[in-house]
Design an enzyme around this catalytic site. Structure first.
Site, short mmCIF file in Angstrom:
data_model
loop_
_atom_site.label_atom_id
_atom_site.label_comp_id
_atom_site.label_asym_id
_atom_site.label_seq_id
_atom_site.Cartn_x
_atom_site.Cartn_y
_atom_site.Cartn_z
N ARG A 93 -11.97 -14.16 -12.29
CA ARG A 93 -10.97 -14.06 -13.37
C ARG A 93 -10.46 -15.47 -13.70
O ARG A 93 -10.26 -15.82 -14.86
CB ARG A 93 -9.80 -13.16 -12.96
CG ARG A 93 -8.73 -13.10 -14.05
CD ARG A 93 -7.63 -12.09 -13.79
NE ARG A 93 -6.69 -12.07 -14.91
CZ ARG A 93 -5.66 -11.25 -15.01
NH1 ARG A 93 -5.44 -10.35 -14.08
NH2 ARG A 93 -4.86 -11.29 -16.06
N CYS A 169 -6.95 2.78 -21.39
CA CYS A 169 -6.16 1.54 -21.31
C CYS A 169 -4.69 1.92 -21.27
O CYS A 169 -4.26 2.85 -21.94
CB CYS A 169 -6.44 0.69 -22.55
SG CYS A 169 -5.37 -0.75 -22.68
N ASP A 170 -3.92 1.15 -20.49
CA ASP A 170 -2.50 1.48 -20.38
C ASP A 170 -1.62 0.72 -21.37
O ASP A 170 -0.41 0.90 -21.39
CB ASP A 170 -2.01 1.23 -18.94
CG ASP A 170 -2.16 -0.23 -18.55
OD1 ASP A 170 -2.46 -1.06 -19.41
OD2 ASP A 170 -1.96 -0.52 -17.36
N HIS A 199 -7.71 -2.98 -26.98
CA HIS A 199 -7.01 -4.26 -27.09
C HIS A 199 -7.15 -4.84 -28.50
O HIS A 199 -7.25 -6.06 -28.68
CB HIS A 199 -7.52 -5.27 -26.03
CG HIS A 199 -7.12 -4.90 -24.62
ND1 HIS A 199 -7.39 -5.69 -23.54
CD2 HIS A 199 -6.46 -3.83 -24.13
CE1 HIS A 199 -6.92 -5.12 -22.44
NE2 HIS A 199 -6.35 -3.98 -22.77
N TYR A 264 -2.39 -7.39 -27.85
CA TYR A 264 -3.59 -8.19 -27.62
C TYR A 264 -4.13 -8.83 -28.90
O TYR A 264 -4.98 -9.73 -28.82
CB TYR A 264 -4.68 -7.34 -26.95
CG TYR A 264 -4.52 -7.28 -25.45
CD1 TYR A 264 -5.03 -8.28 -24.64
CD2 TYR A 264 -3.83 -6.24 -24.85
CE1 TYR A 264 -4.88 -8.25 -23.26
CE2 TYR A 264 -3.67 -6.19 -23.47
CZ TYR A 264 -4.20 -7.20 -22.68
OH TYR A 264 -4.04 -7.17 -21.33
N ARG A 286 -2.95 -17.08 -16.14
CA ARG A 286 -2.45 -15.77 -15.73
C ARG A 286 -2.98 -15.36 -14.35
O ARG A 286 -2.24 -14.77 -13.57
CB ARG A 286 -2.83 -14.72 -16.80
CG ARG A 286 -2.47 -13.29 -16.45
CD ARG A 286 -0.97 -13.07 -16.31
NE ARG A 286 -0.65 -11.72 -15.84
CZ ARG A 286 0.46 -11.39 -15.19
NH1 ARG A 286 1.40 -12.28 -14.96
NH2 ARG A 286 0.66 -10.15 -14.80
P1 NAD Z 1 -8.55 -6.83 -8.00
O1 NAD Z 1 -9.56 -7.90 -7.97
O2 NAD Z 1 -7.31 -6.95 -7.21
O3 NAD Z 1 -9.24 -5.46 -7.54
C1 NAD Z 1 -10.50 -5.07 -7.88
C2 NAD Z 1 -11.24 -4.53 -6.66
O4 NAD Z 1 -12.52 -4.08 -7.09
C3 NAD Z 1 -11.48 -5.57 -5.56
O5 NAD Z 1 -10.97 -5.11 -4.33
C4 NAD Z 1 -13.00 -5.70 -5.52
O6 NAD Z 1 -13.52 -5.93 -4.23
C5 NAD Z 1 -13.44 -4.34 -6.07
N1 NAD Z 1 -14.81 -4.32 -6.58
C6 NAD Z 1 -15.45 -5.24 -7.32
N2 NAD Z 1 -16.68 -4.83 -7.62
C7 NAD Z 1 -16.85 -3.61 -7.06
C8 NAD Z 1 -17.92 -2.68 -7.00
N3 NAD Z 1 -19.08 -2.92 -7.61
N4 NAD Z 1 -17.73 -1.53 -6.33
C9 NAD Z 1 -16.57 -1.28 -5.71
N5 NAD Z 1 -15.51 -2.12 -5.73
C10 NAD Z 1 -15.65 -3.28 -6.39
O7 NAD Z 1 -8.21 -6.59 -9.54
P2 NAD Z 1 -6.91 -5.97 -10.25
O8 NAD Z 1 -6.16 -7.05 -10.91
O9 NAD Z 1 -6.18 -5.10 -9.33
O10 NAD Z 1 -7.56 -5.12 -11.42
C11 NAD Z 1 -8.48 -4.09 -11.20
C12 NAD Z 1 -9.12 -3.66 -12.47
O11 NAD Z 1 -8.24 -2.86 -13.24
C13 NAD Z 1 -9.51 -4.83 -13.41
O12 NAD Z 1 -10.73 -4.53 -14.03
C14 NAD Z 1 -8.40 -4.83 -14.43
O13 NAD Z 1 -8.75 -5.45 -15.60
C15 NAD Z 1 -8.22 -3.35 -14.59
N6 NAD Z 1 -7.01 -2.89 -15.26
C16 NAD Z 1 -7.19 -2.22 -16.43
C17 NAD Z 1 -6.12 -1.73 -17.12
C18 NAD Z 1 -6.38 -1.04 -18.43
O14 NAD Z 1 -5.55 -1.04 -19.30
N7 NAD Z 1 -7.57 -0.48 -18.64
C19 NAD Z 1 -4.83 -1.88 -16.62
C20 NAD Z 1 -4.66 -2.57 -15.42
C21 NAD Z 1 -5.77 -3.07 -14.74
C1 G6P Z 2 -2.59 -4.54 -19.57
C2 G6P Z 2 -3.92 -4.24 -20.16
C3 G6P Z 2 -4.97 -4.22 -19.10
C4 G6P Z 2 -4.96 -5.52 -18.35
C5 G6P Z 2 -3.61 -5.79 -17.78
C6 G6P Z 2 -3.60 -7.20 -17.24
O1 G6P Z 2 -2.15 -3.48 -18.80
O2 G6P Z 2 -3.94 -3.03 -20.84
O3 G6P Z 2 -6.20 -3.97 -19.68
O4 G6P Z 2 -5.89 -5.51 -17.29
O5 G6P Z 2 -2.64 -5.72 -18.78
O6 G6P Z 2 -2.50 -7.35 -16.48
P1 G6P Z 2 -2.32 -8.56 -15.48
O7 G6P Z 2 -0.97 -8.30 -14.98
O8 G6P Z 2 -3.40 -8.39 -14.43
O9 G6P Z 2 -2.50 -9.79 -16.27
MN MN Z 3 -6.07 -2.44 -21.22
#
Ligand code: NAD
Ligand code: G6P
Ligand code: MN
Length: 443
Positions: A93, A169-170, A199, A264, A286
């Site tokens: 990231r 997405c949240d 986004h 976004y 970030r």
């Molecule tokens: P993070 O790095 O803390 O956690 C991700 C975890 O996934 C790690 O523990 C990693 O080891 C694991 N991982 C990676 N590849 C893998 C695989 N192939 N199989 C199993 N596990 C695997 O990240 P985070 O900041 O907690 O975010 C997690 C995800 O959630 C990110 O993709 C983030 O963008 C997403 N997210 C999305 C939304 C949304 O709106 N859609 C909101 C919040 C977070």
């Molecule tokens: C929002 C978006 C997610 C994104 C997150 C990032 O919730 O919808 O898609 O992953 O923000 O948040 P962060 O706190 O990790 O920058």
């Molecule tokens: Mn999102």
């Protein structure tokens, strides 16, 4: 009431404890018999897994809890997989955010070149967990919020068209909470109309259940304050950089005053502003804010629980915004026909937009999944912006499938965030070398 077996993929995620606390808080609506964490990083997941073992023993001993890196153990017998993986974790990231800065372009997790780079990494990880799910629990649904959701959703459409994967997405939920505070309503009592890509979208109506329209009142507020609210109702998005983003919505609204913008859009409509901000502190983006903030907080809490052998007096925050994941699981499990904004194949929902585009629109969700609600025709300004962006997303997936350097170069060149084919090529070469084996070899 039926009770469920849930596997959380990406068990080592910074969001895992918040989601688990939210699930515990919802046991009356969505009871669990089994909860399993799955991750492919044993060490990262172990800390959270151990802490949650202690916590669940104290607070919900009826739930069979475990954590594992074995896909068969994780996915067998699962009803729902809640997925939030980050292929490459925070190291990557950080690169998504910092590599583009060397080329005069902002870097971000999901938008512009950073999002494109992350998309190329995510597809492989997503296909892997979808295949595990289909092998070990063919009836299981995946509620996926692994990013970049737009590219992941397009990859699912093309590469796993029959898989039971819902991409969500949240941000629309979090921003609706802010809007509800602005008009002093409960978010659950509001119904929205919305169109766009993930986004990349706009609200066209915010009504209560009696049909009263609030968009005008909200627009007047946002024109002054953006989405900054008096009380923090959207607890996930509160760090200083997020406050800046909520405030910036004011300038997004100025450009399209009729509709309320997704935050976004700032990356596409004001990329120069974002870049100028970032280049003041190119070493601190970030990802650094999250590593020093949420990641540290969550893992410190977990370590404390392990040290004292009890979760007493150490509370993980409940991911309040994430109740929508429970609402979604309930919609499928109990056929509730709840109205939710989801990422789905367009198929006419936006009348003047391609059928095969993955769009974000309100849907009615029941046991068969989401049914998109028609949003009619959209103005040509938004239509053109969306067509450019959706084509970028499609090109990334085509580049992945064909291992095509050329298509990846085109994707970056077409992105509104990159000024020229020259910059796109230099950036691509840098991304290829920084992403190493996380990307398929392009030729
Ligand atoms: P993070 O790095 O803390 O956690 C991700 C975890 O996934 C790690 O523990 C990693 O080891 C694991 N991982 C990676 N590849 C893998 C695989 N192939 N199989 C199993 N596990 C695997 O990240 P985070 O900041 O907690 O975010 C997690 C995800 O959630 C990110 O993709 C983030 O963008 C997403 N997210 C999305 C939304 C949304 O709106 N859609 C909101 C919040 C977070
Ligand atoms: C929002 C978006 C997610 C994104 C997150 C990032 O919730 O919808 O898609 O992953 O923000 O948040 P962060 O706190 O990790 O920058
Ligand atoms: Mn999102």
């Amino acid at each position: 009431m039926k009770n469920f077996s849930v596997v959380i993929a990406g068990g080592g995620s910074t969001f895992t404890p918040g989601i688990v606390m939210m699930l515990l808080d919802n046991q009356n609506r969505f009871p669990l018999r089994k909860l399993t964490l799955y991750d492919n990083d044993e060490a990262r997941q172990r800390t959270l897994g151990e802490a949650l073992t202690i916590l669940l023993k104290e607070q919900a001993p009826q739930i069979e809890f475990s954590y594992t890196t074995d896909p068969q153990a994780a996915f067998t017998g699962a009803d729902f997989c809640m997925a939030h993986i980050r292929v490459g974790k925070y190291d990557m990231r950080e690169k998504d955010e910092k590599v583009p800065l060397r080329h005069g372009v902002f870097g971000q997790e999901t938008c512009g070149p950073g999002g494109i780079a992350y998309g190329m990494r995510s597809i492989t990880g997503m296909l892997e967990i979808i295949d595990y799910m289909e092998t070990y629990s063919p009836d299981c649904w995946m509620l996926n919020y692994s990013n970049p959701a737009a590219i992941v959703a397009e990859a699912c459409r093309v590469l796993r068209p029959d898989a039971k994967v819902l991409n969500i997405c949240d941000m629309p939920v979090g921003t609706l909470r802010r809007m509800s505070q602005i008009i002093d309503k409960n978010p659950a009592d509001l119904e929205v109309r919305y169109f766009g890509l993930n986004h990349f979208g706009w609200w066209t109506s915010i009504k209560d259940k009696e049909g009263n329209e609030y968009i005008q009142q909200i627009r007047e507020y946002v024109a002054q304050n953006g989405y900054l609210t008096q009380v923090e109702v959207d607890t996930q998005h509160t760090d200083p950089s997020w406050q800046e983003t909520h405030k910036k919505a004011k300038d997004l609204l100025a450009l399209t005053p009729e509709y309320l913008p997704n935050t976004y859009l700032k990356y596409y409509l004001y990329p120069d502003y974002v870049y100028d901000h970032m280049k003041e502190h190119p070493e601190y983006t970030r990802s650094n804010e999250v590593m020093e903030g949420r990641e540290k907080r969550v893992f410190d809490h977990a370590k404390k629980i392990i040290e004292q052998g009890s979760a007493e007096g150490i509370a993980f925050e409940i991911d309040a915004h994430a109740t929508f994941i429970v609402d979604l699981a309930r919609a499928i499990a109990f056929n509730t026909h709840e109205r939710m904004v989801m990422i789905v194949e367009n198929n006419g929902a936006i009348a003047n937009f391609p059928d095969d585009a993955m769009v974000e629109v309100p849907c009615i969700v029941g046991s068969d999944g989401p049914e998109a609600l028609a949003q009619g025709k959209i103005p040509s300004f938004q239509q053109a912006l969306m067509f450019q962006q959706v084509t970028v997303e499609k090109l990334v997936v085509e580049a992945y499938v064909e291992k095509s350097y050329q298509k990846m170069w085109q994707a970056l060149t077409l992105s509104k965030t990159i000024p020229s084919a020259k910059v796109a090529k230099d950036l691509l070469d840098d991304l290829v070398s920084e992403n190493g084996d996380y990307w398929p070899g392009l030729h």
